[in-house]
Design an enzyme around this catalytic site. Structure first.
Site, PDB file in Angstrom:
ATOM      1  N   GLU A 117       0.849  -0.806   0.105  1.00  0.00           N
ATOM      2  CA  GLU A 117      -0.097  -0.315   0.293  1.00  0.00           C
ATOM      3  C   GLU A 117       1.026   1.277  -0.279  1.00  0.00           C
ATOM      4  OE1 GLU A 117      -3.783  -2.165   2.532  1.00  0.00           O
ATOM      5  OE2 GLU A 117      -2.390  -0.286   3.498  1.00  0.00           O
ATOM      6  N   HIS A 239      -9.201  10.148   3.938  1.00  0.00           N
ATOM      7  CA  HIS A 239      -8.711   9.276   3.083  1.00  0.00           C
ATOM      8  C   HIS A 239      -9.183   9.558   1.528  1.00  0.00           C
ATOM      9  CE1 HIS A 239      -8.403   5.519   1.236  1.00  0.00           C
ATOM     10  NE2 HIS A 239      -7.881   3.979   1.883  1.00  0.00           N
ATOM     11  N   ARG A 285      -0.430   9.116   2.341  1.00  0.00           N
ATOM     12  CA  ARG A 285      -2.554   9.787   1.734  1.00  0.00           C
ATOM     13  C   ARG A 285      -2.272  11.122   2.228  1.00  0.00           C
ATOM     14  NH1 ARG A 285      -5.371   5.126   6.097  1.00  0.00           N
ATOM     15  NH2 ARG A 285      -5.500   3.576   4.219  1.00  0.00           N
ATOM     16  N   HIS A 346     -11.729  10.430   7.637  1.00  0.00           N
ATOM     17  CA  HIS A 346     -11.148   8.671   7.957  1.00  0.00           C
ATOM     18  C   HIS A 346     -10.581   7.875   9.159  1.00  0.00           C
ATOM     19  CE1 HIS A 346     -10.089   4.375   6.357  1.00  0.00           C
ATOM     20  NE2 HIS A 346      -8.992   5.018   6.572  1.00  0.00           N
ATOM     21  N   ARG A 381      -0.676   8.805   9.843  1.00  0.00           N
ATOM     22  CA  ARG A 381      -0.790   7.226   9.603  1.00  0.00           C
ATOM     23  C   ARG A 381      -1.168   6.726   9.075  1.00  0.00           C
ATOM     24  NH1 ARG A 381      -4.240   2.850   9.355  1.00  0.00           N
ATOM     25  NH2 ARG A 381      -5.768   4.457   8.428  1.00  0.00           N
TER      26      ARG A 381
END
Length: 526
Positions: A117, A239, A285, A346, A381
């Protein structure tokens, strides 16, 4: 009145991990606002990050976490959680979680497929197709429900912590919570020697969110009212890719779509991420969310598009069955056409200040998961580190609770509502709820300014006055409890944002576009 050795508020992965690690020895009460499986953890799609492959390393995972966290990650917390990542995954495998098997000879662990990811330098995400959270929670929920030492209180919402200060005791401590029974419309007194907040985040403070309706910042607000410090609440992760469709409420398009080659495009088909960051769609992100926000505002677009349709249809349907099916229900065939997406609130990277075993500032009170701030996430994060943190800190907290042993419970008065009446106009609650979420989206969103933050704080203070007056005069309800917690959490977000005179990670200010040389956490004291 009910009594337990340990009261756990919240039934996500953090709460279930602690419950299952305690229940063979202690009597556990588990409070959940809806059904046992309805926490935020079950909504996690992508997977769980862990160092599982021989080509990967602890140091690489730590480095990736620090890079995503924009220099603000706590070094000790990051190392502790990453070093215990494999143990956490092995525990879930032993529990019977049906992770996706490796079919194509790609990177794997014990025969399970590993994906990659955004922000990760290696394939290290173990997953159950594109519905990892649901697979994990379903597996653990069966064990929780079947355990004789765990009492699950469904349709209950914690109203406030019972503290020594409220009882007139000199030594500060938590002794459980007053809990509202939604179904029977009454407040219960629930006593416990140790209390754990595992209530998740606060995404519902924003108009657009990928979070479930239960994510209303309850634990953060309760802990703050009880005297605990909070940290880094300005870092709200948006997000980048939430499905944009009038009939799709809070449906997330997992990071793994980009990890497996998904391309972000403008409505005319133009790819835009390479012009914003050399990592393109695999950037962290915060970078991707700001790029999408910029392109939408520059072009006046309602959304952008995430395109995985150039991959073989069988590949798409195998890797993303949940997304494929949901989009198909809405008339979007992702094997043939791109997915309309927008950023949405998110993840709450900040929270109650805790140590590596979940201790808050109040003895007898622990916090685990999104409600807490260990320092792992820093200013942003890294994808799929959240479920990992729930388990590692959850298991550490359980061990600490077992080591502490049982304590003698004090005498506690029942909840007193003799001086309040039934509410006269509940429209006040719905109106304030809507106003709060809209101005938080407009003024405290992906891009911030001093003026926007000042406006938001002024509105919050007005709402707080109205809500407190309402709370003082009328019987509580689920909506009132959540609204009271949301407005408190909103204030903490704004106050932390106003205190940070720079742009770092998820906090981007037009007034302070540069990054200061020294990374420091934002800490608020009650």
């Amino acid at each position: 009145m009910q009594q337990f050795d340990v009261l756990i508020i919240g039934s996500g992965l953090g709460g279930m991990t602690i419950a299952l690690n305690l229940a063979d020895t202690l009597k556990v009460g588990l409070v959940t606002k809806r059904a046992l499986r309805d926490g935020g953890s079950g909504w996690a799609q992508g997977g769980i990050a862990a160092v599982l492959d021989g080509q990967d390393s602890i140091e690489l995972h730590i480095k990736d976490t620090h890079v995503a966290g924009a220099g603000l990650c706590d070094a000790d917390a990051t190392r502790f959680i990453v070093e215990h990542s494999r143990d956490a995954i092995d525990w879930l495998i032993d529990m019977g979680v049906p992770f996706t098997r490796d079919q194509g000879g790609e990177t794997s662990y014990q025969g399970f497929h590993l994906t990659r990811e955004g922000g990760h330098s290696h394939r290290r995400i173990i997953h159950a197709a594109d519905a990892t959270g649901a697979a994990v929670i379903d597996t653990l929920a069966k064990k929780v429900a079947a355990h004789p030492n765990i009492t699950v209180l469904e349709n209950h919402i914690a109203l406030d912590l019972i503290t020594a200060a409220k009882l007139g005791q000199d030594e500060p401590r938590a002794w459980g919570a007053y809990v509202y029974d939604i179904e029977h419309d009454r407040v219960k007194t629930v006593l416990a020697g140790q209390t754990v907040l595992a209530t998740g985040g606060a995404g519902k403070v924003y108009l657009y969110t990928s979070n479930p309706d239960v994510s209303t910042g309850d634990g953060i607000a309760m802990g703050w009212r009880a005297g605990c410090r909070v940290s880094n609440m300005e870092f709200i992760q948006f997000h980048p890719t939430c499905l944009y469709h009038p009939d799709a409420k809070s449906f997330l398009i997992t990071e793994a779509v980009r990890g497996e080659g998904g391309i972000l495009r403008l409505p005319d088909g133009t790819r835009f991420m390479p012009t914003h960051d050399e990592r393109a769609e695999l950037a962290p992100r915060d970078v991707v969310a700001r790029a999408i926000d910029f392109e939408m505002k520059r072009g006046g677009h309602d959304c952008v598009y995430l395109d995985i349709s150039y991959k073989p249809a069988a590949f798409v349907m195998e890797h993303f069955p949940t997304i494929y099916q949901r989009c198909l229900e809405l008339g979007i065939d992702i094997t043939k056409q791109p997915i309309p997406v927008v950023p949405a609130a998110h993840y709450t990277c900040g929270g109650l200040v805790v140590d590596l075993v979940g201790h808050t500032d109040l003895p007898g009170l622990y916090a685990v998961g999104e409600v807490a701030c260990t320092g792992l996430h820093g200013a942003n994060r890294l994808a799929s580190n959240s479920l990992l943190e729930c388990m590692v800190v959850g298991k550490a907290a359980a061990a600490d609770i077992l080591a502490a042993g049982k304590v003698t419970l004090p005498q506690v008065p029942e909840w007193d509502e003799s001086r309040v009446t039934d509410p006269d106009e509940e429209v006040v609650i719905s109106h304030n709820w809507d106003e709060l979420r809209r101005f938080m989206w407009d003024y405290v969103g992906i891009v911030r300014t001093n003026k926007r933050l000042e406006r938001a704080l002024h509105r919050i203070q007005l709402l707080q006055g109205e809500i407190q007056e309402y709370y003082s005069n009328f019987r509580v309800s689920n909506d009132l409890i959540e609204l009271r917690n949301l407005v408190s959490t909103a204030e903490l977000i704004v106050r932390c944002a106003m205190a940070r005179k720079e742009s770092r990670g998820l906090h981007y200010s037009r007034d302070y576009p540069g990054m200061l040389p020294q990374a420091e956490p934002t800490i608020l004291k009650p």
